[in-house]
Write an enzyme that holds these catalytic residues in place. Sequence first.
Site, PDB file in Angstrom:
ATOM      1  N   ASP A  90      -3.410   3.699  14.602  1.00 25.41           N
ATOM      2  CA  ASP A  90      -2.542   4.129  13.508  1.00 25.41           C
ATOM      3  C   ASP A  90      -3.005   5.494  13.022  1.00 25.41           C
ATOM      4  OD1 ASP A  90      -4.759   3.679  11.966  1.00 25.41           O
ATOM      5  OD2 ASP A  90      -3.911   2.024  10.817  1.00 25.41           O
ATOM      6  N   ARG A 143       0.849  -1.197   0.000  1.00 22.48           N
ATOM      7  CA  ARG A 143       0.000   0.000   0.000  1.00 22.48           C
ATOM      8  C   ARG A 143       0.884   1.246   0.000  1.00 22.48           C
ATOM      9  NH1 ARG A 143      -4.807   1.391   4.330  1.00 22.48           N
ATOM     10  NH2 ARG A 143      -3.168   1.212   5.905  1.00 22.48           N
TER      11      ARG A 143
HETATM   12  C1  LIG Z   1      -6.732   1.595   9.865  1.00 21.93           C
HETATM   13  C2  LIG Z   1      -5.745   0.822   9.119  1.00 21.93           C
HETATM   14  O1  LIG Z   1      -5.170   1.262   8.172  1.00 21.93           O
HETATM   15  S1  LIG Z   1      -5.361  -0.713   9.678  1.00 21.93           S
HETATM   16  C3  LIG Z   1      -3.889  -1.142   8.807  1.00 21.93           C
HETATM   17  C4  LIG Z   1      -2.733  -0.390   9.280  1.00 21.93           C
HETATM   18  N1  LIG Z   1      -2.373  -0.746  10.642  1.00 21.93           N
HETATM   19  C5  LIG Z   1      -1.610  -1.819  10.897  1.00 21.93           C
HETATM   20  O2  LIG Z   1      -1.176  -2.462   9.963  1.00 21.93           O
HETATM   21  C6  LIG Z   1      -1.313  -2.210  12.314  1.00 21.93           C
HETATM   22  C7  LIG Z   1      -0.556  -3.502  12.354  1.00 21.93           C
HETATM   23  N2  LIG Z   1      -0.292  -3.962  13.707  1.00 21.93           N
HETATM   24  C8  LIG Z   1       0.734  -3.510  14.426  1.00 21.93           C
HETATM   25  O3  LIG Z   1       1.461  -2.631  14.017  1.00 21.93           O
HETATM   26  C9  LIG Z   1       0.967  -4.154  15.759  1.00 21.93           C
HETATM   27  O4  LIG Z   1       0.259  -5.352  15.882  1.00 21.93           O
HETATM   28  C10 LIG Z   1       0.560  -3.288  16.966  1.00 21.93           C
HETATM   29  C11 LIG Z   1       1.397  -2.013  16.948  1.00 21.93           C
HETATM   30  C12 LIG Z   1      -0.889  -2.947  16.928  1.00 21.93           C
HETATM   31  C13 LIG Z   1       0.858  -4.073  18.239  1.00 21.93           C
HETATM   32  O5  LIG Z   1       2.221  -4.363  18.246  1.00 21.93           O
HETATM   33  P1  LIG Z   1       2.948  -5.045  19.484  1.00 21.93           P
HETATM   34  O6  LIG Z   1       2.442  -4.533  20.759  1.00 21.93           O
HETATM   35  O7  LIG Z   1       4.394  -4.950  19.223  1.00 21.93           O
HETATM   36  O8  LIG Z   1       2.495  -6.528  19.372  1.00 21.93           O
HETATM   37  P2  LIG Z   1       3.036  -7.735  20.220  1.00 21.93           P
HETATM   38  O9  LIG Z   1       4.095  -7.306  21.181  1.00 21.93           O
HETATM   39  O10 LIG Z   1       1.885  -8.452  20.788  1.00 21.93           O
HETATM   40  O11 LIG Z   1       3.706  -8.603  19.077  1.00 21.93           O
HETATM   41  C14 LIG Z   1       3.982  -9.967  19.221  1.00 21.93           C
HETATM   42  C15 LIG Z   1       4.694 -10.449  17.995  1.00 21.93           C
HETATM   43  O12 LIG Z   1       3.843 -10.292  16.877  1.00 21.93           O
HETATM   44  C16 LIG Z   1       4.484  -9.507  15.888  1.00 21.93           C
HETATM   45  N3  LIG Z   1       3.464  -8.658  15.249  1.00 21.93           N
HETATM   46  C17 LIG Z   1       2.532  -7.879  15.828  1.00 21.93           C
HETATM   47  N4  LIG Z   1       1.763  -7.309  14.895  1.00 21.93           N
HETATM   48  C18 LIG Z   1       2.227  -7.733  13.705  1.00 21.93           C
HETATM   49  C19 LIG Z   1       1.836  -7.484  12.369  1.00 21.93           C
HETATM   50  N5  LIG Z   1       0.799  -6.699  12.085  1.00 21.93           N
HETATM   51  N6  LIG Z   1       2.525  -8.073  11.379  1.00 21.93           N
HETATM   52  C20 LIG Z   1       3.568  -8.886  11.671  1.00 21.93           C
HETATM   53  N7  LIG Z   1       3.989  -9.170  12.924  1.00 21.93           N
HETATM   54  C21 LIG Z   1       3.316  -8.587  13.927  1.00 21.93           C
HETATM   55  C22 LIG Z   1       5.489  -8.680  16.624  1.00 21.93           C
HETATM   56  O13 LIG Z   1       6.518  -8.272  15.758  1.00 21.93           O
HETATM   57  C23 LIG Z   1       5.952  -9.671  17.680  1.00 21.93           C
HETATM   58  O14 LIG Z   1       6.863 -10.572  17.080  1.00 21.93           O
HETATM   59  P3  LIG Z   1       7.978 -11.361  17.933  1.00 21.93           P
HETATM   60  O15 LIG Z   1       7.245 -12.135  18.987  1.00 21.93           O
HETATM   61  O16 LIG Z   1       8.632 -12.231  16.926  1.00 21.93           O
HETATM   62  O17 LIG Z   1       8.867 -10.332  18.507  1.00 21.93           O
HETATM   63  O1  LIG Z   2      -6.982   1.759   6.015  1.00 23.13           O
HETATM   64  C1  LIG Z   2      -7.906   1.338   6.654  1.00 23.13           C
HETATM   65  C2  LIG Z   2      -8.742   2.164   7.467  1.00 23.13           C
HETATM   66  O2  LIG Z   2      -9.630   1.613   8.147  1.00 23.13           O
HETATM   67  O3  LIG Z   2      -8.527   3.379   7.433  1.00 23.13           O
HETATM   68 MG   LIG Z   3      -6.936   3.972   6.022  1.00 19.65          MG
END
Ligand SMILES: CC(=O)SCCNC(=O)CCNC(=O)[C@H](O)C(C)(C)COP(=O)(O)OP(=O)(O)OC[C@H]1O[C@@H](n2cnc3c(N)ncnc32)[C@H](O)[C@@H]1OP(=O)(O)O
Ligand SMILES: O=CC(=O)O
Ligand SMILES: [Mg+2]
Length: 606
Positions: free
Chosen positions: A452, A166
Amino acid sequence: MSFYDVPDGVEIRGRYDHQFAQILTRDALQFVAGLQREFRGQVRFAMECRREAKKRYNSGGSPGFDPATRFIRESNWKCATVPPAVADRSVEITGPVERKMIINALNSGAKVFMADFEDALSPSWENLMKGHVNLRDAVNQTITFQDQARNRVYKLNETIAKLFVRPRGWHLPEAHIIIDGEPAIGCLVDFGLYFYHNHAMYRSAHGAGFGPFFYLPKMESSREARIWNNVFERAERTSGIERGSIRATVLIETLPAVFQMDEILYELRDHSVGLNCGRWDYIFSYIKTFQAHPDRLLPDRVQVGMTQHFMRCYSDLLIRTCHRRGVHAMGGMAAQIPIRDNPAANEAALELVRKDKLREVRAGHDGTWAAHPGLIKPILEVFTSNMAGKANQIHTAAREDADAITEEDLVQMPRGTRSLEGLRLNTRVGIQYLAAWLTGTGSVPLYNLMEDAATAEISRVQNWQWIKYGAVLTGDGVKIRVTPELFAKVVEEEMERIKREVGLEKFTRGRYQEAGKIFAKQCTTPELDDFLTLDAYNLIVLYINTYMVIITKVYIIHKINKICVESLARDPQYCEIHKIFRCWYLNISLLQSYNKTKDKETSTLL
Ligand SMILES: CC(=O)SCCNC(=O)CCNC(=O)[C@H](O)C(C)(C)COP(=O)(O)OP(=O)(O)OC[C@H]1O[C@@H](n2cnc3c(N)ncnc32)[C@H](O)[C@@H]1OP(=O)(O)O
Ligand SMILES: O=CC(=O)O
Ligand SMILES: [Mg+2]
């Protein structure tokens, strides 16, 4: 000043790194510059149209279906057939283009991983360029990551998710890359660099002849979709790959775009692989679109969910539209994430996610988003057990009933209450998110939810709306009107609370004070800023030339200070005040000269 080998008219102002240089090659930059030169006029015009539309909404208008494109909505046409490689998209994980997270996401068991340069990424030079290095290694399947602290090496499994990328929205510039004297268009940099380096490998190793695959964010009209279609066609032509190879899913995440879903698919019909309910930006956009409508003060953010009438209609109409045109109708992101230290709270959060996903699959969505690897299994279970063994529901959930959805349905005011706690939570979350973003992190866990750029935007614009129109808060059982004075007190108290929660050390080290000031300003400004990330972008831009000047100045000032201190020790006539003043003056002038240079350079670019 640039150490990169750049083509004519291109200047790189970001830090040099030999790994970045493998991405910022002369040919790749030539490709990006070609896109910018061909499409900058169209992008400028599209942004001008956004401003015109905003004027209409601010003078009392509301978005609606366009009578001029009725024939597109009413005639029967289909998008190109879905590529087999991405027929099953039942669960998609999303995340920033961070190295370890990319590996974890690709290994997570999700069908698709959406690597994010947008809502989940703070677009600093370091994050962007490292992101491209990481994606190249992921596509080549050579990506590894060594976690020194845990003595663990991360690498890819045999079976991995399909990669979608994206890019940023059309509105964001990339100030570290200058093309013909102007900042590059952020999304063309993201798309161009990724496509240039990865299209061949992606198509042969992952996409079974198709790809690369993209998600396209924050569009407001089909005009913007047409530009993307033109970009794809140019990319296909210049790289000699078959027309229709590149495929993209458009996020319907602005209120104006919900009235253009057919038109957006039509523009991209040879390159489309569906639409997605970007629910968080959609809520943000609802408030923003009606920013000048005091009769549309929304309830607390937590109450504006997918079961509100306008949100349900948006999702239903999206499913109807996509399935009629033969492509995926993707669901959105539930904000809950696993809660490690509290099993009961964790189960409750998981239950909320399951409920949300069950609603989506029963409504006819073909797949959905997960924010965390811990959610893949439960979400997959909900989707697979409700799709009758099929990869998607494109041909089984027509949702013809959604034809009855009207303009009024799509803009109906959400029901609920407004509370002081809602104002406090918006403030607490907005400030912490901004502090993280300023220090390079674009998605964070806050109070057991994923936050986010999109969710933080809701906090910002909702506060702005309530302050601007003096919303009356009744949700806590007492009646209180929001005023700038009340908000100032809330900011002060929430800053104290944040300090207690994160601890003094993190609070002092982080950029919380600065974030508090910026967030307070953004919530009280007379004219609502279009995007918090655009307003704050200048604060994360760091030019190599400015950077080097600063280092030199810091060194000189350090020397001067040292000489001062030494002469003070020898000559007791100098008083302590004089010494402090001298250091203070020198440091302030340093900061001022740094900021002036950057503000001047960036403001001419944005
Ligand atoms: C509105 C929108 O646009 S939604 C789309 C955009 N937003 C996103 O993509 C958010 C994605 N998610 C994240 O960034 C994270 O999950 C967070 C920030 C919400 C939480 O992160 P953390 O608190 O670090 O999660 P946590 O400590 O429980 O992570 C555990 C493990 O999962 C991994 N992990 C957590 N989320 C993700 C993810 N989305 N992708 C890959 N790995 C992940 C961490 O790297 C960690 O790995 P490790 O055990 O090997 O070290
Ligand atoms: O990108 C996704 C959203 O919910 O905003
Ligand atoms: Mg969005």
